[in-house]
Design a protein around this motif. Sequence first.
Motif, PDB file in Angstrom:
ATOM      1  N   LYS A   3      35.988  68.485  54.352  1.00  0.00           N
ATOM      2  CA  LYS A   3      36.005  67.963  53.004  1.00  0.00           C
ATOM      3  C   LYS A   3      37.458  68.208  52.145  1.00  0.00           C
ATOM      4  O   LYS A   3      37.654  69.513  52.154  1.00  0.00           O
ATOM      5  N   LEU A   4      38.618  67.315  52.120  1.00  0.00           N
ATOM      6  CA  LEU A   4      39.629  67.657  51.444  1.00  0.00           C
ATOM      7  C   LEU A   4      39.366  68.138  50.118  1.00  0.00           C
ATOM      8  O   LEU A   4      38.954  67.744  49.278  1.00  0.00           O
ATOM      9  N   GLN A   5      40.164  69.316  49.997  1.00  0.00           N
ATOM     10  CA  GLN A   5      40.265  69.948  48.485  1.00  0.00           C
ATOM     11  C   GLN A   5      41.576  69.628  47.878  1.00  0.00           C
ATOM     12  O   GLN A   5      41.555  69.781  46.796  1.00  0.00           O
ATOM     13  N   SER A   6      42.511  69.405  48.614  1.00  0.00           N
ATOM     14  CA  SER A   6      44.018  69.181  47.858  1.00  0.00           C
ATOM     15  C   SER A   6      44.950  68.582  48.830  1.00  0.00           C
ATOM     16  O   SER A   6      45.040  68.727  50.104  1.00  0.00           O
ATOM     17  N   VAL A   7      45.612  67.537  48.318  1.00  0.00           N
ATOM     18  CA  VAL A   7      46.644  66.906  49.167  1.00  0.00           C
ATOM     19  C   VAL A   7      47.778  66.829  48.453  1.00  0.00           C
ATOM     20  O   VAL A   7      48.039  65.981  47.325  1.00  0.00           O
ATOM     21  N   ASP A   8      48.808  67.521  48.750  1.00  0.00           N
ATOM     22  CA  ASP A   8      49.823  67.470  47.839  1.00  0.00           C
ATOM     23  C   ASP A   8      51.295  67.730  48.803  1.00  0.00           C
ATOM     24  O   ASP A   8      51.500  67.804  49.801  1.00  0.00           O
ATOM     25  N   THR A   9      52.446  67.633  47.888  1.00  0.00           N
ATOM     26  CA  THR A   9      54.013  67.865  48.328  1.00  0.00           C
ATOM     27  C   THR A   9      54.529  68.885  47.426  1.00  0.00           C
ATOM     28  O   THR A   9      54.445  69.003  46.445  1.00  0.00           O
ATOM     29  N   GLU A  10      55.361  69.875  48.203  1.00  0.00           N
ATOM     30  CA  GLU A  10      55.749  70.796  47.320  1.00  0.00           C
ATOM     31  C   GLU A  10      56.927  71.474  48.132  1.00  0.00           C
ATOM     32  O   GLU A  10      57.095  71.181  49.284  1.00  0.00           O
ATOM     33  N   SER A  11      57.262  72.788  47.650  1.00  0.00           N
ATOM     34  CA  SER A  11      58.379  73.342  48.497  1.00  0.00           C
ATOM     35  C   SER A  11      57.759  74.254  49.511  1.00  0.00           C
ATOM     36  O   SER A  11      56.623  74.742  49.448  1.00  0.00           O
ATOM     37  N   ILE A  12      58.795  74.949  50.297  1.00  0.00           N
ATOM     38  CA  ILE A  12      58.031  75.593  51.235  1.00  0.00           C
ATOM     39  C   ILE A  12      57.608  76.957  50.770  1.00  0.00           C
ATOM     40  O   ILE A  12      56.596  77.503  51.213  1.00  0.00           O
ATOM     41  N   LEU A  13      58.423  77.557  49.956  1.00  0.00           N
ATOM     42  CA  LEU A  13      57.708  78.888  49.434  1.00  0.00           C
ATOM     43  C   LEU A  13      56.510  78.687  48.363  1.00  0.00           C
ATOM     44  O   LEU A  13      55.732  79.789  48.701  1.00  0.00           O
ATOM     45  N   SER A  14      56.458  77.685  47.695  1.00  0.00           N
ATOM     46  CA  SER A  14      55.272  77.528  47.158  1.00  0.00           C
ATOM     47  C   SER A  14      53.945  77.220  48.026  1.00  0.00           C
ATOM     48  O   SER A  14      52.983  77.547  47.681  1.00  0.00           O
ATOM     49  N   ALA A  15      54.196  76.422  48.922  1.00  0.00           N
ATOM     50  CA  ALA A  15      53.422  76.176  50.206  1.00  0.00           C
ATOM     51  C   ALA A  15      52.761  77.355  50.739  1.00  0.00           C
ATOM     52  O   ALA A  15      51.583  77.702  50.847  1.00  0.00           O
ATOM     53  N   GLN A  16      53.813  78.200  51.096  1.00  0.00           N
ATOM     54  CA  GLN A  16      53.411  79.883  51.657  1.00  0.00           C
ATOM     55  C   GLN A  16      52.670  80.331  50.744  1.00  0.00           C
ATOM     56  O   GLN A  16      51.592  80.992  51.223  1.00  0.00           O
ATOM     57  N   ASP A  17      52.915  80.443  49.377  1.00  0.00           N
ATOM     58  CA  ASP A  17      52.304  81.153  48.420  1.00  0.00           C
ATOM     59  C   ASP A  17      50.636  80.451  48.305  1.00  0.00           C
ATOM     60  O   ASP A  17      49.563  81.409  48.162  1.00  0.00           O
TER      61      ASP A  17
END
Length: 174
Positions: free
Chosen positions: A21-35
Amino acid sequence: MILIGIDTGVSTGFAWSINSKLQSVDTESILSAQDRVLNIINSTDSAGMDVIVCIEDVRLRKWVPKGVGKERMQGVGSVKRDCSIWQEFCERHGIRHIFVAPKAIQTKLSEKDFHMITKWPYKTSEHARDAAMMIDKVYRLLKRKHINMPAKFEPKIKKPRKPALYKVKKEKLL
């Protein structure tokens, strides 16, 4: 089971799901994705759920179409570097991860087709859709036992090297 999908690149596609069940589908920077990966893992530790990070790995691509220019190849090189960064990130933090070849997932879907397949009601980017389709595919393969659950990864701690002792040559006296 929590699956986190990463579509590497300058704009990192990021999607995560709980039991498909999808919770989030986004685009972001590599550092914020790692966070976000660390936040998801820290919040689910107490729940006892398995977390797997699925990373699209262009290093597994064995072909390059004819007519690809130097600029595009440099872009592929930076995405390969991003895959290495994600690998190091997962290994450093002891996160279970799977590398997925680009040919193994259904990518470059239109927003309309993506909505029909996943029922995700919000606007998405191409990278985010690719990340979501990857975790959908991996979930189905894990469920059918076509691929095995990756083992918990123990971070490798490198021992510090001993400093090299250089021999000093004695000068001859005249």
